[in-house]
Every structure is written in structure tokens, then in C-alpha cells.
Design a protein around this motif. Structure first.
Motif, PDB file in Angstrom:
ATOM      1  N   THR A 199       0.828  -1.256  -0.005  1.00 55.24           N
ATOM      2  CA  THR A 199      -0.100  -0.047   0.048  1.00 55.24           C
ATOM      3  C   THR A 199       0.836   1.280  -0.053  1.00 55.24           C
ATOM      4  O   THR A 199       2.093   1.106   0.100  1.00 55.24           O
ATOM      5  N   PHE A 200       0.180   2.452  -0.241  1.00 56.35           N
ATOM      6  CA  PHE A 200       0.955   3.531  -0.161  1.00 56.35           C
ATOM      7  C   PHE A 200       1.590   3.868   1.401  1.00 56.35           C
ATOM      8  O   PHE A 200       2.713   4.448   1.220  1.00 56.35           O
ATOM      9  N   SER A 201       1.209   3.621   2.253  1.00 52.45           N
ATOM     10  CA  SER A 201       1.815   3.457   3.506  1.00 52.45           C
ATOM     11  C   SER A 201       2.858   2.266   4.054  1.00 52.45           C
ATOM     12  O   SER A 201       3.052   2.052   5.069  1.00 52.45           O
TER      13      SER A 201
END
Length: 66
Positions: free
Chosen positions: A18-20
Motif C-alpha cells: 500500500t501507499f503507507s
């Protein structure tokens, strides 16, 4: 069942990121199609073939006559 008759491509496992930067398990499945194929000895068999092998011309489709 989920195996290409020509190249043997099967399900692979990996991670989706994911982006995080969280990582979750996921599967990569081959794009298989069940079709009638003419084998080298002239017989016709219904097998699963991945689209990469189809596009590359590694199999000959069996055409029904009659």
C-alpha cells in the motif's frame, strides 16, 4: 487444474504494498483458457493454455469439421 499445458505456469504468491508501505499477501494467477488443442501426434485434447502461449503460437487450435 490451474496449470498451463504448454509452459507449466501456475499460481504464484507475493505481496501487495500500500501507499503507507503495509504488506498484504496476494496471489498472481495465470490467464488460462480451456480449449481444444491438436497435439503433435494428431490427436485432439481439451487442455488449459495460458494466453501468452496462445499469442506466441505455441499451440494449434483444433477446428471442428462436419
Amino acid at each position: 487444474m490451474a496449470r498451463c499445458y504448454v509452459c507449466g505456469k501456475t499460481t504464484k504468491f507475493g505481496k501487495s504494498v500500500t501507499f503507507s508501505a503495509e504488506r498484504n499477501s496476494r496471489t498472481f494467477k495465470p490467464n488460462l483458457h480451456k480449449m481444444r488443442v491438436r497435439l503433435s501426434d494428431g490427436t485432439v485434447k481439451r487442455v488449459y493454455v495460458c494466453t501468452k502461449c496462445l499469442k506466441a503460437g505455441k499451440v494449434v487450435k483444433a477446428v471442428r469439421t462436419g
